[in-house]
Design an enzyme around this catalytic site. Structure first.
Site, PDB file in Angstrom:
ATOM      1  N   LEU A   1       0.833  -1.201   0.000  1.00 45.40           N
ATOM      2  CA  LEU A   1       0.000   0.000   0.000  1.00 45.40           C
ATOM      3  C   LEU A   1       0.865   1.247   0.000  1.00 45.40           C
ATOM      4  CD1 LEU A   1      -2.557  -1.183   2.684  1.00 45.40           C
ATOM      5  CD2 LEU A   1      -2.865  -1.194   0.216  1.00 45.40           C
TER       6      LEU A   1
ATOM      7  N   ARG B   1       7.610  -0.635   4.652  1.00 43.77           N
ATOM      8  CA  ARG B   1       6.538  -0.935   3.705  1.00 43.77           C
ATOM      9  C   ARG B   1       5.263  -1.193   4.483  1.00 43.77           C
ATOM     10  NH1 ARG B   1       8.905  -5.661   0.082  1.00 43.77           N
ATOM     11  NH2 ARG B   1       9.628  -4.470  -1.708  1.00 43.77           N
ATOM     12  N   ILE B   2       4.136  -0.837   3.916  1.00 44.13           N
ATOM     13  CA  ILE B   2       2.862  -1.264   4.487  1.00 44.13           C
ATOM     14  C   ILE B   2       2.155  -2.117   3.447  1.00 44.13           C
ATOM     15  CG2 ILE B   2       0.668  -0.558   5.495  1.00 44.13           C
ATOM     16  CD1 ILE B   2       1.926   1.931   6.479  1.00 44.13           C
TER      17      ILE B   2
ATOM     18  N   ASP C   1       2.543  13.081  17.592  1.00 46.19           N
ATOM     19  CA  ASP C   1       2.688  13.130  16.135  1.00 46.19           C
ATOM     20  C   ASP C   1       1.324  12.975  15.462  1.00 46.19           C
ATOM     21  OD1 ASP C   1       3.697  13.272  13.614  1.00 46.19           O
ATOM     22  OD2 ASP C   1       4.885  11.436  13.710  1.00 46.19           O
TER      23      ASP C   1
END
Ligand code: NAG
Ligand code: NAG
Ligand code: NAG
Length: 578
Positions: A307, A314-315, A436
């Site tokens: 994604l 990485r996702i 955040d």
């Protein structure tokens, strides 16, 4: 708005006293920022004659590829939408065809060509129209077939080039449609990053050199972190370990009601619990030990599409198989690292993933599981939200907005803001400081439900949103309050500041705040009283809410519960006019 155009100029003012919930900084309204005209960057394929050429993706196609109900025009009545053209659309593994709709009133010639950056991984795309001819006079659809060769698992940059010649003029207009095509197998054994990368044709020599270098770096880092262990042990109870929470506190968190109680004064929780000591050094072993209780077997996880991808992180969209009943599957986000990730980066991913651990609220998305088996890349699993990252989603909305203003309404955006404020209000009551909060750290699904998540891998996936100001710390400078920026003091009031910026991101559909300000100048700029300008189309009331979040004095900023109330009132007022 021109792509990448600077935000309207900042505005200047000193901040007054804290306003009541119904009356947000009224004097602000007098100082509302200069609105910039919003002119699309547009050029026509030719001024001679009026061919009335249209090239677009139909609503059905956009829904299939992006998940929005909207048409996406590349050329509308001869006007080229450069922003749409420059958008690098991701094509998932299981999608093997693209459809384009087009027609032209008068004679227009075209030539079609393709470029694939990795011909080994993907065959040349095929179309069901000829590569050269006239644009049809009636509305037609053509299909482009993309087939992964299956020889390699990777993603491929693909360009479809469409040259258009209007017969009355001699000029050629060259249009490049860029796509990122995923070619990953959906077989769990083969998709493991360790095996997939084995197939990469990196020369063995380069590989060895890299491994050797990484080994040296790891050794150095390890020595470093060994030295810091004693130091860290003595500090590990200093209160900021909320994320790595102990089982006993988790149970009490369960029992707390999460609905705001209007009867209790909003200041009943300590907003100004100040945290220093932002970066705690933990070794990889310690980080792994802290998540052992949520570790699951790697075999239960199947990876599908990538994604998001950064330099080392990485996702994936992944599938988690039920432990007892293997026929039951659950979609998940899987955060993981590539081979070149350092031990420090892996440790950071695991540690930051735990920020919301053990918290339960409908607008929070905490870590679900991890896979930390030896010899495998560590993975962090979170429940899946099918429209993915909020910032990327907003940018997609921006893309289709020019042609479909109704694709996402202001009321929808305010509803998203309310959900974020609800989640943050819960965090504030639990005395968890997020540090955040930003659109990039939220996710969204098809019912427009928004959840706040942790910031693991965000530095890698959104490198433009973080800056190092001389020290070794990469911080979300444009989202930070002055006291966090200068004194490294973190509190819920600092989260409120970041919420104001997030609200601004929502209203601008994912623009970068303070884009024309040098990150090194941010502190001085804020101290001087400058803030981000009112976005175009953002109602005054809403901008007043943002602006109050950016009061210099943390005590003067609204509390999350007030923000929820105020935004809810505004939301229903919007509804009344629709
Ligand atoms: C063709 O290009 C020239 C310069 O490259 C430009 O001056 C002219 O207007 C163009 N003609 C059309 C019909 O677009
Ligand atoms: C389109 O035009 C450019 C510039 O004239 C040329 O380099 C390119 O090969 C053409 N592409 C196709 C598909 O004909
Ligand atoms: C190409 O294929 C699409 C869908 O598969 C179809 O709708 C379209 O009519 C075809 N176009 C031509 C020119 O055959």
């Amino acid at each position: 708005m021109l792509p990448g155009a600077p935000d309207p100029p900042g505005w200047r003012r000193r901040w007054g006293r804290q306003p009541g919930p119904g009356l947000w900084c009224p004097s602000l309204l007098l100082l509302l920022a200069v609105l910039l005209g919003c002119i699309e960057a547009q050029t026509g394929p030719g001024s001679g004659g009026e061919p009335e050429l249209n090239v677009y993706m139909s609503e059905e196609e956009v829904r299939r590829l992006i998940g929005l109900d909207a048409e996406l025009y590349y050329i509308r009545n001869d006007i080229i939408n450069h922003r749409a053209l420059s958008f690098n659309l991701i094509i998932p593994t299981e999608t093997s065809s693209l459809h384009f709709s087009w027609h032209s009133k008068s004679k227009v010639e075209y030539k079609l060509g393709f470029h694939v950056d990795n011909p080994l991984a993907m065959d040349m795309p095929q179309t069901n129209i000829s590569l050269q001819g006239d644009v049809p006079r009636s509305l037609s659809v053509f299909r482009v077939d993309l087939f992964c060769s299956g020889k390699m698992e990777t993603e491929i940059m693909l360009v479809m080039q469409l040259n258009i010649t209007i017969s009355s003029a001699k000029n050629i207009t060259v249009l490049n449609f860029k796509r990122r095509k995923m070619c990953y197998r959906i077989d769990p054994v083969n998709v493991a990053p360790t095996t997939s990368t084995r197939v990469f044709y990196i020369s063995v020599g380069v590989c060895c050199a890299v491994i050797f270098l990484v080994a040296i770096i790891l050794a150095v880092l390890h020595l470093h972190s060994m030295k810091r262990v004693e130091l860290d042990d003595s500090m590990s109870d200093s209160g900021s370990s909320q994320g790595l929470s102990q089982p006993s506190t988790q149970t009490t968190q369960y029992l707390r009601a999460d609905t705001p109680n209007n009867a209790t004064p909003v200041t009943s929780y300590p907003t100004l619990r100040i945290e220093k000591n932002d970066l705690k050094s933990v070794t990889l072993q310690e980080a792994k030990a802290k998540v052992k209780d949520i570790a699951i077997s790697r075999e239960r996880v199947t990876l599908k599409d990538v994604l998001q991808e950064g330099t080392f992180g990485r996702i994936f969209h992944g599938i988690l198989v039920d432990e007892k009943d293997p026929s039951k599957e659950k979609p998940m986000f899987v955060k993981t690292v590539k081979d070149q990730a350092s031990e420090a980066q892996i440790t950071m991913m695991l540690t930051e993933s735990c920020k919301l651990r053990g918290l339960h609220h409908r607008n929070l998305l905490p870590i679900g599981h991890v896979c930390i088996e030896d010899g495998e890349k560590p993975m962090v699993l979170l429940p899946f939200m099918n429209w993915g990252n909020l910032k990327l989603f907003l940018r997609q909305c921006k893309l289709v907005e020019a042609n479909n203003p109704q694709a996402i309404s202001q009321q929808d955006l305010v509803h998203m803001a309310i959900q974020i404020a609800c989640g943050m209000s819960y965090l504030a009551r639990r005395e968890v400081i997020h540090k955040d909060l930003a659109a990039r750290n939220c996710v969204i699904d098809e019912s427009l439900q928004v959840k706040i998540t942790d910031n693991a891998l965000s530095r890698d996936l959104f490198p433009m949103d973080y800056h190092c100001l001389g020290d070794n710390e990469n911080r979300p400078v444009r989202w930070m309050s002055l006291e966090s920026l200068v004194n490294k003091e973190f509190s819920s009031a600092g989260d409120v500041w970041a919420f104001g910026v997030t609200l601004w991101e929502l209203m601008t559909l994912g623009q970068t705040p303070y884009v024309d300000i040098d990150p090194f100048e941010m502190a001085a700029y804020l101290k001087d009283g400058y803030r981000i300008a009112q976005p175009i189309n953002c109602p005054d009331e809403l901008f007043a809410v943002m602006a109050c979040c950016w009061a210099l004095d943390p005590e003067e900023r609204p509390k999350f519960q007030q923000l929820v109330q105020c935004l809810t009132e505004f939301h229903s007022a919007l509804g009344a006019y629709v």
